[in-house]
Design an enzyme around this catalytic site. Sequence first.
Site, PDB file in Angstrom:
ATOM      1  N   SER A 135       0.810  -1.215   0.000  1.00  0.00           N
ATOM      2  CA  SER A 135       0.000   0.000   0.000  1.00  0.00           C
ATOM      3  C   SER A 135       0.846   1.269   0.000  1.00  0.00           C
ATOM      4  CB  SER A 135      -0.908   0.024   1.240  1.00  0.00           C
ATOM      5  OG  SER A 135      -1.732  -1.103   1.286  1.00  0.00           O
ATOM      6  N   HIS A 184      -1.864  -2.760  -6.416  1.00  0.00           N
ATOM      7  CA  HIS A 184      -2.405  -2.368  -5.114  1.00  0.00           C
ATOM      8  C   HIS A 184      -3.925  -2.509  -5.127  1.00  0.00           C
ATOM      9  CE1 HIS A 184      -3.342   0.977  -2.011  1.00  0.00           C
ATOM     10  NE2 HIS A 184      -3.353  -0.210  -1.452  1.00  0.00           N
ATOM     11  N   GLU A 242      -4.726   0.035  -8.264  1.00  0.00           N
ATOM     12  CA  GLU A 242      -3.609   0.889  -8.667  1.00  0.00           C
ATOM     13  C   GLU A 242      -2.523   0.000  -9.271  1.00  0.00           C
ATOM     14  OE1 GLU A 242      -3.144   4.856  -6.045  1.00  0.00           O
ATOM     15  OE2 GLU A 242      -2.843   3.026  -4.894  1.00  0.00           O
ATOM     16  N   ASN A 246      -3.216   6.586  -1.304  1.00  0.00           N
ATOM     17  CA  ASN A 246      -2.806   6.653   0.094  1.00  0.00           C
ATOM     18  C   ASN A 246      -1.911   7.851   0.386  1.00  0.00           C
ATOM     19  OD1 ASN A 246      -4.296   4.511   1.021  1.00  0.00           O
ATOM     20  ND2 ASN A 246      -2.667   3.012   0.791  1.00  0.00           N
TER      21      ASN A 246
END
Length: 699
Positions: free
Chosen positions: A408, A429, A441, A479
Amino acid sequence: MQSPVAYDRQGDIALVRIDSPPVNALSLAVRQGLSACLNRAMQERETGLRALVLLGAGRGFIAGADIAEFGAPPQPPHLPDLCDEIEALPLLVVAAMHCMALGGGLEVALAADYRIGHPDLKLGLPEVHLGLIPGAGGTQRLPRLVGAEQAVHMIATGRPAGAEAALKLGLLDRIAEGAPDAFGLSFAQELVAQDAALRPAGALPPPDPIDWAATRESLRQKARGQISPLAGVDAVEAAATLPIADGLKKEGEIFAELIETDQCKALIHAFFGERAVGQLPALKDVSPRPCTSLGIVGGGTMGAGIATAALLAGLSVTLLEASTDKAETARDRIESNLRAALSRGKLTQGRFDEILQGALTLSTQYDAFAEVDLVIEAAFEDMEVKRAIFAELDRSCKPGCILATNTSYLDVNEIAAATSRPADVLGLHFFSPAHIMKLLEVVVADATALDVTATGFALGRKLGKICVRAGVCDGFIGNRILAHYRDALGHLVLDGASPFDIDTALTDFGLAMGPHAAADLAGLDIGWATRKRKAPHRHPQERIPTYIDRLCEQGHFGQKTGKGYYIYPAGQRRGTPNPDIMQLIEAERAERQITPRDFTGQEIVQRYMCAMVNEAAKVVGDGTARRPLDVDMTLLFGYGFPRYRGGPMKWADLQGLPRVLEEIERFAKEDAWFWEPAPLLTQLVAEGRTFEDLNKAAA
């Protein structure tokens, strides 16, 4: 140029066939062709024409409006006028449908006298998903056929009805197997032989009234600020209370108002963005590698979710765990996920049995990956753990096997360096639960080969994901931005807002869940681990609250432990505010000598959004995201951002970038380091450009 609408007379019946691949959208050429056919039919009444059959060639009847015309000035013939002409035609009109009749396509069918459909037919009015209502008579004719309650449901939710349900509702007159030209012609011949009456929906009695106030209140709660579902109720109420002509006029007025709203513009942006985000010029002529078998390292919640998604997509999966007991636990998780899919009708019992008996293999040895095409590591978020795993994968996997990490936050370049094949390494991800969440992702490292990137996108599409290309940085796109706007919320808490006030303000803004409730759901230990990992490298001016770390130190991690920002009674997902949180916050405020002040809901939203936009502009500016729309799709599909806001970049464009920059500069007077304006944002304002201009330039 040949018309996409063909007219074929067979005795006293004419077949009007729309053939405009791929989905027979109602383009200008199709509308012109339909108009010409209606005029011809009127003329041929004099030579004994009795009926007209409307049908679609290829993949379906009519899928709705032509998206290529979105945003352009409408050109005649307009669809509402065409539908009125169809309904007024002094001939029997039959709509013979297969596969799909959506949006304007269903409105065309509603203007016919009779409707017949193939068993696979889906009928729906999805305009609500674009911030609109049906604008060609759908809100007036549909209630007269199926009643106000069912019409509100279809219009306000946009959910399609299957053929059997449509037959029971009275939306279809008959279901028939075969090709639409055959069953349409047969049905029309039968009607002509019976001398069946014309049956325009607009001439039917208005629907009986329902409890309009209760209906609006129910929808208001579900819509979370979206206005088009409630506008749909207004239009259906007009059908129940006004003559058809006045109701159609009211529908047109509501449609015209909605199309000018920011919500409509945002939803249209989301519609196009969802289709554009996976189209990368660099991959245009690149073929992905074959990928029919996956290896997965780790069978926890994430690994089991990825395995479930792959199995549902028809891939074979080999899952590696550290021990036989852990492997069996992973199998139980996967089986539970599959049983849930079985109960929702996502797979058959036979396919369920096949998957568990043959498509899923469990192992405790890396050599089990010897022949798989792609391996996804879904282990603990620790660099040394991941490097050790990739060294083993490098040893065990065949040449050409793609090695992917589900990290992540961590540096995919550093992970790739643990192998002798960095060109075969990328990040994939997933978002938890991986078999449900739509976002993926695709993280491209420095050495990642183009065909490896192409394979990541191809796999994502096979799994039904919205794939976004991301570059390597801490947290990638989503993130990284999340960390920044969560820091802004942490500042708000320290300065006087409660986490519960923040959650209320942001759910009122349209988020499905407040950020603190969402943190409880994900697990507070995740953020705690990230903060500890980043602590040695923090900037001296960075202001990070510690009150939540105190809670984590006590062993409280949110829903999984029953206590976090909220308290969760056993078996319950919805919590009540945890009073201990405010005590910890007040203690930290006192320690930092902060005098708290009040924040309005609007102030909370403004700081939250400005922090998100500012960091997102940096993400685009440094190339981590290729386009602003990549950021928007990441937030929409991975983080619960309200679709009717379009994403943070579209929100900023609609606010006006000068206004957003002005707010950021105002906040920077309090904290110049955190609120330093993004260079890209400053540049766009100086040049009088928008984020949408960048999307167009990158297309």
